[in-house]
Enzyme design. Structure first.
Site, short mmCIF file in Angstrom:
data_model
loop_
_atom_site.label_atom_id
_atom_site.label_comp_id
_atom_site.label_asym_id
_atom_site.label_seq_id
_atom_site.Cartn_x
_atom_site.Cartn_y
_atom_site.Cartn_z
N ALA A 266 0.82 -1.21 0.00
CA ALA A 266 0.00 0.00 0.00
C ALA A 266 0.86 1.26 0.00
O ALA A 266 2.09 1.21 0.03
CB ALA A 266 -0.93 -0.01 1.21
N HIS A 267 0.17 2.41 -0.02
CA HIS A 267 0.89 3.68 -0.14
C HIS A 267 1.82 3.94 1.03
O HIS A 267 1.52 3.64 2.18
CB HIS A 267 -0.08 4.86 -0.34
CG HIS A 267 -1.15 4.97 0.70
ND1 HIS A 267 -2.26 5.75 0.54
CD2 HIS A 267 -1.29 4.41 1.91
CE1 HIS A 267 -3.02 5.68 1.59
NE2 HIS A 267 -2.45 4.88 2.45
N ASN A 268 3.00 4.49 0.69
CA ASN A 268 4.03 4.89 1.66
C ASN A 268 4.65 3.73 2.42
O ASN A 268 5.33 3.94 3.43
CB ASN A 268 3.49 5.93 2.65
CG ASN A 268 3.16 7.24 1.97
OD1 ASN A 268 2.00 7.49 1.60
ND2 ASN A 268 4.16 8.08 1.77
N SER B 213 1.94 2.87 5.01
CA SER B 213 2.95 3.50 5.88
C SER B 213 3.67 2.54 6.80
O SER B 213 4.35 2.97 7.74
CB SER B 213 2.31 4.63 6.71
OG SER B 213 1.82 5.65 5.86
#
Length: 345
Positions: free
Chosen positions: A240-242, A260
Site C-alpha cells: 500500500a501507499h508509503n 505507511s
C-alpha cells in the site's frame, strides 16, 4: 546456445574432471538429464542420480566423494548451488536479450532511450521517460510520463508503470504487475460518503529488485513508496501507499502490507501474511505463512507466527495446547459431574 565444459568452468571458477571439450546446449534436472545436458548436484538426497544420469556435464561441490564410476564430465566448485544460479543468470541474459523497436508501438518524442534498448509491439512510452542502456520493454507495457528506468531492467508483457515512478538498475518486473496506481486514500464525510485523497507521491524501486506477476505497488500519498535494493517479491502481493521494504527482504505470495508500514532489512514474510498500517517490522524478522501482524515488531532477528502474530516458540506451545483442548474439555466435564455428585451427597 552451446557451451563447452571448459567455458562453463571459467564462468563458475571450477576445475574439470573429464573431457573439457564436451558440449552442452541445455540445463536439466539431474534425474531427467540426457546427452548434451548440463546439470548439478547440491542436495545429498539426489546423489544416487550422479551415477545414473545421462547428462554430459555435472557441477558438484569440491568436497564430494565419488563412490562409483561416472560417465559425465564433472566441474568441481566451491558451491554447486551458487554456481548453477550464476549459470542460469547468464543463460537468461542471452535468452532475454533483445534490441530494437517493434511496431506498432508509441514512443513520445521527448523520451530518452539508452543504447541497445528493446521496446516490444503495442507498448506505450510516455512524455519525458528515460530508459537506460539494455532496458527491455516487452509487448503491451505501459510506461507513464516522467518515469525513469535504470540500465539492464526488464519489464515483461502487460506491466503498467504509472507516471513519475523510478526503477533502478537490473530491476525485473513480471507480467501483469502495476506500479504506481493510487493508494487507498479516502476521507470520510459527514454525510457518510468518502472523498478521494489525491495521491501525489510516487514509487521508488532501487537496484536488483525482482517483482512477481500480478502484484500491485501503490504510489505514496505524498513522498515515496520505497522498495530498497535487492528486495524479492513473489506473485500476487499488495504493498500500500508509503510502505517501505528494506534491503534484501523477501516476501512470498498473497501477502498484503497496509499503508505507511516500514519493513526492515533481510526480513522474510511467508505467504498470505497480513500487516496493519503505520507499524515497523525490525531487521531480520521472519514471519510464518498466514500470520497477521497487528503491532510493531521492535526486536531484530526473531521468528513470529499466528494471528495475531506472537513469537514462534510461544505460538508452537499454544498449538500444542490447542490440540489438547477436546481432551481438556472432556476432563473438565468429568470434574464438574464429580463435584455436582459430591454436593448432592
Amino acid at each position: 546456445m552451446q557451451f563447452t565444459a571448459k567455458q562453463i568452468s571459467e564462468i563458475v571458477d571450477g576445475s574439470i574432471v573429464g573431457n573439457e571439450d564436451v558440449v552442452v546446449s541445455r540445463v536439466e534436472k539431474i534425474e531427467e538429464a540426457s546427452q548434451g545436458g548440463l546439470t548439478f548436484l547440491a542436495n545429498p538426497k539426489y546423489e544416487n542420480y550422479l551415477y545414473t544420469t545421462e547428462a554430459s556435464v555435472v557441477i558438484v561441490n569440491n568436497d564430494l566423494t565419488i563412490e562409483a564410476p561416472i560417465s559425465a564430465t564433472l566441474i568441481r566448485v566451491r558451491n554447486a548451488y551458487t554456481a548453477i544460479t550464476l549459470l542460469l543468470e547468464q543463460y537468461n541474459k542471452f535468452r532475454f536479450h533483445k534490441t530494437g523497436i517493434e511496431t506498432p508501438s508509441y514512443i513520445h518524442p521527448s523520451a530518452k532511450l539508452g543504447e541497445d534498448v528493446y521496446v516490444g509491439a503495442f507498448s506505450y512510452i510516455g512524455d519525458n521517460v528515460v530508459l537506460g542502456d539494455n532496458v527491455s520493454i516487452y509487448p503491451q507495457v505501459y510506461i507513464g510520463d516522467n518515469v525513469k528506468i535504470g540500465a539492464g531492467s526488464i519489464l515483461f508483457p502487460g506491466v503498467k508503470v504509472y507516471h513519475d515512478c523510478v526503477l533502478g538498475q537490473n530491476v525485473m518486473v513480471h507480467s501483469g504487475t502495476v506500479i504506481g496506481s493510487d493508494g487507498f486514500g479516502f476521507a470520510p464525510q459527514e454525510d457518510g460518503t468518502y472523498r478521494k485523497i489525491s495521491q501525489i507521491g510516487n514509487v521508488v524501486i532501487e537496484d536488483d529488485v525482482e517483482i512477481g506477476s500480478n502484484s500491485t505497488i501503490d504510489r505514496a500519498t505524498m513522498g515515496h513508496t520505497t522498495i530498497r535494493k535487492g528486495v524479492k517479491l513473489d506473485n500476487l502481493i499488495q504493498l500500500a501507499h508509503n510502505v517501505e521494504v528494506g534491503e534484501n527482504s523477501v516476501i512470498a505470495a498473497q501477502t498484503g502490507i497496509s499503508g505507511s508500514t516500514k519493513i526492515g532489512k533481510n526480513v522474510v514474510l511467508g505467504g498470505q501474511v497480513g500487516a496493519v498500517g503505520h507499524i515497523t517490522i525490525a531487521d531480520g524478522t521472519q514471519v510464518q505463512a498466514q500470520s497477521g501482524i497487528n503491532r510493531s515488531i521492535d526486536t531484530p532477528g526473531l521468528k513470529w507466527a499466528g494471528t495475531p502474530a506472537s513469537q514462534f516458540q510461544n505460538q508452537m506451545r499454544a498449538q500444542v495446547v490447542l490440540q489438547r483442548l477436546p481432551d481438556l474439555e472432556r476432563r473438565l466435564d468429568q470434574i464438574e459431574k464429580l463435584i455436582k455428585k459430591l454436593e448432592e451427597e
